[in-house]
Design a protein around this motif. Sequence first.
Motif, PDB file in Angstrom:
ATOM      1  N   PRO A 173      11.117  11.701  -3.230  1.00 42.32           N
ATOM      2  CA  PRO A 173      11.124  10.219  -3.177  1.00 42.32           C
ATOM      3  C   PRO A 173      10.658   9.804  -4.484  1.00 42.32           C
ATOM      4  O   PRO A 173       9.957  10.485  -5.206  1.00 42.32           O
ATOM      5  CB  PRO A 173       9.900  10.284  -2.178  1.00 42.32           C
ATOM      6  N   ARG A 174      11.272   8.687  -4.791  1.00 40.67           N
ATOM      7  CA  ARG A 174      10.908   7.953  -5.999  1.00 40.67           C
ATOM      8  C   ARG A 174       9.285   7.603  -5.799  1.00 40.67           C
ATOM      9  O   ARG A 174       8.810   7.189  -4.837  1.00 40.67           O
ATOM     10  CB  ARG A 174      11.522   6.739  -6.078  1.00 40.67           C
ATOM     11  N   THR A 175       8.659   7.468  -6.983  1.00 31.20           N
ATOM     12  CA  THR A 175       7.266   7.576  -7.058  1.00 31.20           C
ATOM     13  C   THR A 175       6.779   6.517  -8.185  1.00 31.20           C
ATOM     14  O   THR A 175       7.499   6.481  -9.149  1.00 31.20           O
ATOM     15  CB  THR A 175       6.449   8.714  -7.089  1.00 31.20           C
ATOM     16  N   PHE A 176       5.798   5.735  -7.754  1.00 32.56           N
ATOM     17  CA  PHE A 176       5.347   4.716  -8.892  1.00 32.56           C
ATOM     18  C   PHE A 176       3.910   5.287  -9.290  1.00 32.56           C
ATOM     19  O   PHE A 176       3.184   5.828  -8.751  1.00 32.56           O
ATOM     20  CB  PHE A 176       5.381   3.329  -8.040  1.00 32.56           C
ATOM     21  N   GLY A 177       3.617   4.668 -10.353  1.00 31.92           N
ATOM     22  CA  GLY A 177       2.303   4.583 -11.016  1.00 31.92           C
ATOM     23  C   GLY A 177       1.525   3.917 -10.235  1.00 31.92           C
ATOM     24  O   GLY A 177       1.954   2.843  -9.662  1.00 31.92           O
ATOM     25  N   LEU A 178      -0.018   3.677 -10.462  1.00 32.83           N
ATOM     26  CA  LEU A 178      -0.802   2.894  -9.618  1.00 32.83           C
ATOM     27  C   LEU A 178      -0.727   1.224 -10.516  1.00 32.83           C
ATOM     28  O   LEU A 178      -1.212   0.483  -9.673  1.00 32.83           O
ATOM     29  CB  LEU A 178      -2.069   3.345  -9.560  1.00 32.83           C
ATOM     30  N   GLY A 179      -0.326   1.423 -11.592  1.00 33.89           N
ATOM     31  CA  GLY A 179      -0.189  -0.043 -12.180  1.00 33.89           C
ATOM     32  C   GLY A 179      -1.185  -0.145 -13.433  1.00 33.89           C
ATOM     33  O   GLY A 179      -2.370   0.354 -13.476  1.00 33.89           O
ATOM     34  N   THR A 180      -0.886  -1.020 -14.227  1.00 38.57           N
ATOM     35  CA  THR A 180      -1.838  -1.141 -15.246  1.00 38.57           C
ATOM     36  C   THR A 180      -1.837  -2.842 -15.647  1.00 38.57           C
ATOM     37  O   THR A 180      -0.694  -3.398 -15.651  1.00 38.57           O
ATOM     38  CB  THR A 180      -1.360  -0.788 -16.886  1.00 38.57           C
ATOM     39  N   THR A 181      -2.886  -3.331 -15.216  1.00 37.01           N
ATOM     40  CA  THR A 181      -3.132  -4.805 -15.423  1.00 37.01           C
ATOM     41  C   THR A 181      -3.534  -5.222 -16.415  1.00 37.01           C
ATOM     42  O   THR A 181      -4.480  -4.915 -17.129  1.00 37.01           O
ATOM     43  CB  THR A 181      -4.045  -5.422 -14.182  1.00 37.01           C
TER      44      THR A 181
ATOM     45  N   THR B  38       0.730   0.332  12.389  1.00 32.58           N
ATOM     46  CA  THR B  38      -0.786  -0.039  12.701  1.00 32.58           C
ATOM     47  C   THR B  38      -1.040  -0.929  11.557  1.00 32.58           C
ATOM     48  O   THR B  38      -0.200  -1.218  10.723  1.00 32.58           O
ATOM     49  CB  THR B  38      -1.507   1.376  12.394  1.00 32.58           C
ATOM     50  N   ALA B  39      -2.386  -1.353  11.342  1.00 34.62           N
ATOM     51  CA  ALA B  39      -2.779  -2.216  10.389  1.00 34.62           C
ATOM     52  C   ALA B  39      -2.448  -1.801   8.874  1.00 34.62           C
ATOM     53  O   ALA B  39      -2.270  -2.684   7.956  1.00 34.62           O
ATOM     54  CB  ALA B  39      -4.177  -2.620  10.473  1.00 34.62           C
ATOM     55  N   ALA B  40      -2.525  -0.516   9.028  1.00 29.13           N
ATOM     56  CA  ALA B  40      -2.086  -0.103   7.580  1.00 29.13           C
ATOM     57  C   ALA B  40      -0.820  -0.152   7.023  1.00 29.13           C
ATOM     58  O   ALA B  40      -0.175   0.034   5.865  1.00 29.13           O
ATOM     59  CB  ALA B  40      -2.143   1.660   7.587  1.00 29.13           C
ATOM     60  N   ASP B  41       0.013  -0.722   8.041  1.00 31.81           N
ATOM     61  CA  ASP B  41       1.697  -1.020   7.446  1.00 31.81           C
ATOM     62  C   ASP B  41       1.606  -2.414   7.201  1.00 31.81           C
ATOM     63  O   ASP B  41       2.739  -2.934   6.849  1.00 31.81           O
ATOM     64  CB  ASP B  41       2.521  -0.651   8.891  1.00 31.81           C
ATOM     65  N   THR B  42       0.413  -3.220   7.092  1.00 34.70           N
ATOM     66  CA  THR B  42       0.682  -4.708   6.533  1.00 34.70           C
ATOM     67  C   THR B  42       0.762  -4.628   5.113  1.00 34.70           C
ATOM     68  O   THR B  42       0.263  -4.108   4.558  1.00 34.70           O
ATOM     69  CB  THR B  42      -0.842  -5.312   6.855  1.00 34.70           C
ATOM     70  N   ALA B  43       1.760  -5.164   4.853  1.00 35.75           N
ATOM     71  CA  ALA B  43       2.153  -5.387   3.443  1.00 35.75           C
ATOM     72  C   ALA B  43       3.358  -6.308   3.054  1.00 35.75           C
ATOM     73  O   ALA B  43       4.003  -6.852   4.040  1.00 35.75           O
ATOM     74  CB  ALA B  43       2.726  -3.939   3.096  1.00 35.75           C
TER      75      ALA B  43
ATOM     76  N   ALA C 261      -1.477  -5.830   0.243  1.00 30.70           N
ATOM     77  CA  ALA C 261      -2.258  -6.701  -0.543  1.00 30.70           C
ATOM     78  C   ALA C 261      -3.033  -6.064  -1.533  1.00 30.70           C
ATOM     79  O   ALA C 261      -4.080  -5.241  -1.390  1.00 30.70           O
ATOM     80  CB  ALA C 261      -3.108  -7.679   0.101  1.00 30.70           C
ATOM     81  N   GLY C 262      -3.104  -6.614  -2.832  1.00 33.57           N
ATOM     82  CA  GLY C 262      -3.778  -5.734  -4.065  1.00 33.57           C
ATOM     83  C   GLY C 262      -3.485  -4.506  -4.325  1.00 33.57           C
ATOM     84  O   GLY C 262      -4.346  -3.978  -5.119  1.00 33.57           O
ATOM     85  N   LYS C 263      -2.694  -3.886  -3.947  1.00 33.28           N
ATOM     86  CA  LYS C 263      -2.434  -2.630  -4.107  1.00 33.28           C
ATOM     87  C   LYS C 263      -1.067  -2.197  -4.803  1.00 33.28           C
ATOM     88  O   LYS C 263      -0.292  -3.311  -5.203  1.00 33.28           O
ATOM     89  CB  LYS C 263      -2.539  -1.732  -2.834  1.00 33.28           C
ATOM     90  N   GLY C 264      -0.774  -0.865  -5.189  1.00 32.43           N
ATOM     91  CA  GLY C 264       0.325  -0.675  -5.677  1.00 32.43           C
ATOM     92  C   GLY C 264       1.803  -0.562  -4.980  1.00 32.43           C
ATOM     93  O   GLY C 264       1.700  -0.961  -3.832  1.00 32.43           O
TER      94      GLY C 264
END
Lengths: 107, 121
Positions: free
Chosen positions: A95-103, B88-93, B43-46
Amino acid sequence: DIQMTQSPSSLSASVGDRVTISCRASQSIITFLNWYQQKPGKAPVLLIYGASSLQSGVPSRFSGSGSGTDFTLTISSLRREDFATYYCQQSFSSPRTFGLGTTVEVK
Amino acid sequence: QVQLQESGPGLVKPSQTLSLTCTVSGGSISSGSYFWTWIRQPAGKGLEWIGRIYTSGTTNYNPSLKSRVTISIDTSKNHFSLNLSSVTAADTAVYYCAREEQQDSVALDYWGQGALVTVSS
């Protein structure tokens, strides 16, 4: 899965600063590394592909380098519109994967 | 200019199936060398890669979601779809569709604007 680790998770900078963001892969991905910019409420935008190739329409102040496992995104002179979150992504394997990001935030 | 647009319900009940469609305009979904991809972002995540489909029907899925995900393509309607079961709620995005180019960049060069899906009773 290939893990992508970005650093730092956030940084504060001023307009005109040179900014560097790092991305490390858990195994060699040759140069299958892409960088995206995301602004709040918007979809990501491709900046750099193949580790160092500038996507059409992207300003030349953005550049990328690296190969193997270590990569860098550089913004040579930060502009106001560059305050955003940046993600690296490997396209070497699925699977393609991303880093967690840099703000990048305003200092 | 290629454009992608997600559509589907914005609210899904827990245990039900989330279904989204991505309509491609400005080009044929079956021309060229592209993987048509789904990505999501709580929300707010990668960003989390969900999976992709080629025009031949070949699919690849994220192992973390593989048991619940199906991606399909309808070339006659120029769209591709995502089904995610037992949510589930964890799939909210926010769910994005995107095109992964294969001949040059091998990157996600076009994205939809995103569709917020909330899982709640």
